[in-house]
Design a protein around this motif. Structure first.
Motif, PDB file in Angstrom:
ATOM      1  N   GLU A  12     149.306  13.318 171.855  1.00 26.49           N
ATOM      2  CA  GLU A  12     148.095  13.889 172.595  1.00 26.49           C
ATOM      3  C   GLU A  12     148.340  14.907 173.581  1.00 26.49           C
ATOM      4  N   GLN A  13     149.536  15.258 173.843  1.00 25.52           N
ATOM      5  CA  GLN A  13     149.679  16.359 174.555  1.00 25.52           C
ATOM      6  C   GLN A  13     150.590  17.542 173.949  1.00 25.52           C
ATOM      7  N   GLN A  14     150.922  17.499 172.641  1.00 24.16           N
ATOM      8  CA  GLN A  14     151.396  18.530 171.961  1.00 24.16           C
ATOM      9  C   GLN A  14     150.791  18.806 170.619  1.00 24.16           C
ATOM     10  N   ILE A  15     150.765  17.741 169.984  1.00 23.50           N
ATOM     11  CA  ILE A  15     149.985  17.863 168.717  1.00 23.50           C
ATOM     12  C   ILE A  15     148.494  18.119 168.415  1.00 23.50           C
ATOM     13  N   ARG A  16     147.797  17.337 168.881  1.00 22.38           N
ATOM     14  CA  ARG A  16     146.460  17.737 168.999  1.00 22.38           C
ATOM     15  C   ARG A  16     146.071  19.004 169.493  1.00 22.38           C
ATOM     16  N   PRO A  17     146.707  19.548 170.753  1.00 26.87           N
ATOM     17  CA  PRO A  17     146.213  20.773 171.224  1.00 26.87           C
ATOM     18  C   PRO A  17     146.469  21.894 170.312  1.00 26.87           C
ATOM     19  N   LEU A  21     144.327  17.729 163.763  1.00 29.19           N
ATOM     20  CA  LEU A  21     143.311  16.757 164.018  1.00 29.19           C
ATOM     21  C   LEU A  21     143.051  15.976 162.858  1.00 29.19           C
ATOM     22  N   ASP A  22     143.813  16.103 162.046  1.00 28.06           N
ATOM     23  CA  ASP A  22     143.774  15.361 160.410  1.00 28.06           C
ATOM     24  C   ASP A  22     144.402  13.959 160.953  1.00 28.06           C
ATOM     25  N   ALA A  23     143.380  13.011 160.730  1.00 26.91           N
ATOM     26  CA  ALA A  23     143.583  11.324 161.042  1.00 26.91           C
ATOM     27  C   ALA A  23     144.790  11.009 160.440  1.00 26.91           C
ATOM     28  N   LYS A  24     144.988  11.378 158.913  1.00 23.08           N
ATOM     29  CA  LYS A  24     146.348  10.843 158.249  1.00 23.08           C
ATOM     30  C   LYS A  24     147.510  11.237 158.824  1.00 23.08           C
ATOM     31  N   VAL A  25     147.459  12.635 159.302  1.00 25.36           N
ATOM     32  CA  VAL A  25     148.649  13.323 159.551  1.00 25.36           C
ATOM     33  C   VAL A  25     149.078  12.690 161.158  1.00 25.36           C
ATOM     34  N   LEU A  26     148.318  12.388 161.711  1.00 22.79           N
ATOM     35  CA  LEU A  26     148.260  11.889 163.109  1.00 22.79           C
ATOM     36  C   LEU A  26     148.722  10.480 163.186  1.00 22.79           C
ATOM     37  N   ASN A  27     148.226   9.616 162.252  1.00 21.23           N
ATOM     38  CA  ASN A  27     148.796   8.133 161.877  1.00 21.23           C
ATOM     39  C   ASN A  27     150.024   8.219 161.464  1.00 21.23           C
ATOM     40  N   ARG A  28     150.536   9.046 160.696  1.00 24.21           N
ATOM     41  CA  ARG A  28     151.736   9.069 160.118  1.00 24.21           C
ATOM     42  C   ARG A  28     152.784   9.388 161.146  1.00 24.21           C
ATOM     43  N   ILE A  29     152.625  10.518 162.139  1.00 27.38           N
ATOM     44  CA  ILE A  29     153.329  10.850 163.046  1.00 27.38           C
ATOM     45  C   ILE A  29     153.694   9.595 164.142  1.00 27.38           C
ATOM     46  N   LEU A  30     152.405   8.629 164.293  1.00 26.59           N
ATOM     47  CA  LEU A  30     152.418   7.650 165.251  1.00 26.59           C
ATOM     48  C   LEU A  30     153.336   6.428 164.612  1.00 26.59           C
ATOM     49  N   ALA A  67     153.895  18.962 162.067  1.00 29.58           N
ATOM     50  CA  ALA A  67     152.381  18.417 161.867  1.00 29.58           C
ATOM     51  C   ALA A  67     151.501  19.332 161.455  1.00 29.58           C
ATOM     52  N   ARG A  68     151.635  20.649 161.832  1.00 35.34           N
ATOM     53  CA  ARG A  68     150.500  21.783 161.273  1.00 35.34           C
ATOM     54  C   ARG A  68     150.903  21.772 160.120  1.00 35.34           C
ATOM     55  N   LEU A  69     152.099  22.051 159.532  1.00 36.13           N
ATOM     56  CA  LEU A  69     152.280  22.575 158.261  1.00 36.13           C
ATOM     57  C   LEU A  69     151.704  21.405 157.268  1.00 36.13           C
ATOM     58  N   LEU A  70     151.874  20.030 157.811  1.00 40.39           N
ATOM     59  CA  LEU A  70     151.567  18.958 156.700  1.00 40.39           C
ATOM     60  C   LEU A  70     149.885  18.884 156.873  1.00 40.39           C
ATOM     61  N   GLN A  71     149.094  19.122 157.972  1.00 38.67           N
ATOM     62  CA  GLN A  71     147.929  19.327 157.926  1.00 38.67           C
ATOM     63  C   GLN A  71     147.300  20.423 157.042  1.00 38.67           C
ATOM     64  N   GLU A  72     148.030  21.464 157.036  1.00 37.49           N
ATOM     65  CA  GLU A  72     147.513  22.770 156.416  1.00 37.49           C
ATOM     66  C   GLU A  72     147.538  22.814 154.893  1.00 37.49           C
ATOM     67  N   ILE A  73     148.614  22.274 154.508  1.00 37.53           N
ATOM     68  CA  ILE A  73     148.997  21.811 152.981  1.00 37.53           C
ATOM     69  C   ILE A  73     147.998  20.641 152.346  1.00 37.53           C
ATOM     70  N   ALA A  74     147.567  19.918 153.138  1.00 40.96           N
ATOM     71  CA  ALA A  74     146.629  18.882 152.833  1.00 40.96           C
ATOM     72  C   ALA A  74     147.031  17.952 151.653  1.00 40.96           C
ATOM     73  N   LEU A  75     148.049  17.162 151.823  1.00 39.43           N
ATOM     74  CA  LEU A  75     148.807  16.336 150.706  1.00 39.43           C
ATOM     75  C   LEU A  75     147.849  15.192 150.368  1.00 39.43           C
TER      76      LEU A  75
END
Length: 215
Positions: A12-17, A21-30, A67-75
């Motif tokens: 919430e404080q580092q990655i979303r800002p 915003l990719d739900a799959k990436v955020l869920n994997r981090i959590l 997280a941003r690398l994973l979002q942008e490569i869209a696995l």
């Protein structure tokens, strides 16, 4: 420390800002215990917004960049993925839950052993690590490649390992401004490589086993 609360605040404080915003990436981090992939003496820094030194000149990327690398490569679920540099294998652990298979190239033998141990402890079975300073894996071609190091220009060695319509993300350019760049091959033979810049970030060069890496 309340690790679950720390993980929630990380998102919430580092990655979303940082526009992840990719739900799959955020869920994997959590659901991936980053604290289990950092060096034991730096466990309390697992969720700090800094690059962590791993020894042997290597660094672990800040969480928001991973997280941003994973979002942008869209696995995709069916993707076979190459990651250049294992570090502590946290990035590989995240990717493993988003695709079918992950292959990692790690320059340092000791770090590769530690990474394998962390992956085994986490129950992650679809990641394999190759030790060496080359950019080329024996297991190519790949649907996606994440190069967690910088280059002056897109390396041919990586492009040649892409499957048709494969994607590559790496950091290109020279200090003081480098750009994380996504490149994709078209499906036809002798296809052109189409590139786009996705965010600015300075990263150490990939050179050889004695170089400084950021993974």
């Amino acid at each position: 420390m309340d690790w679950e609360k720390a993980r929630y605040l990380l998102v919430e404080q580092q990655i979303r800002p940082w526009n992840v915003l990719d739900a799959k990436v955020l869920n994997r981090i959590l659901h991936t215990r980053r604290e289990d992939f950092v060096p034991a003496d730096k466990k309390e820094l697992a969720f700090v917004d800094v690059e962590l030194p791993l020894g042997n000149g290597q660094l672990m990327l800040a969480p928001k960049v991973e997280a941003r690398l994973l979002q942008e490569i869209a696995l995709q679920e069916t993707d076979k993925v190459l990651i250049v540099g294992a570090g502590t294998a946290y990035l590989a652990a995240l990717a493993a839950g988003l695709c079918a298979e992950v292959v990692v190239i790690q320059a340092d033998t000791k770090q590769a052993e530690l990474a394998n141990g962390a992956l085994k402890a986490a129950g992650i079975k679809n990641v394999s690590i190759e030790v060496g300073v080359t950019l080329t894996s024996k297991q190519c071609p790949f649907d996606a490649i994440i190069a967690a190091a910088s280059f002056e220009a897109t390396p041919d060695e990586l492009v040649k390992q892409l499957a048709p319509e494969g994607r590559l993300i790496t950091v290109l350019g020279n200090e003081p401004i480098m750009h994380a760049t996504v490149a994709q091959l078209a499906a036809e033979a002798n296809a052109k490589l189409v590139t786009r810049q996705v965010f600015d970030y300075n990263l150490a060069r990939w050179k050889n086993a004695d170089s400084v890496f950021a993974f």
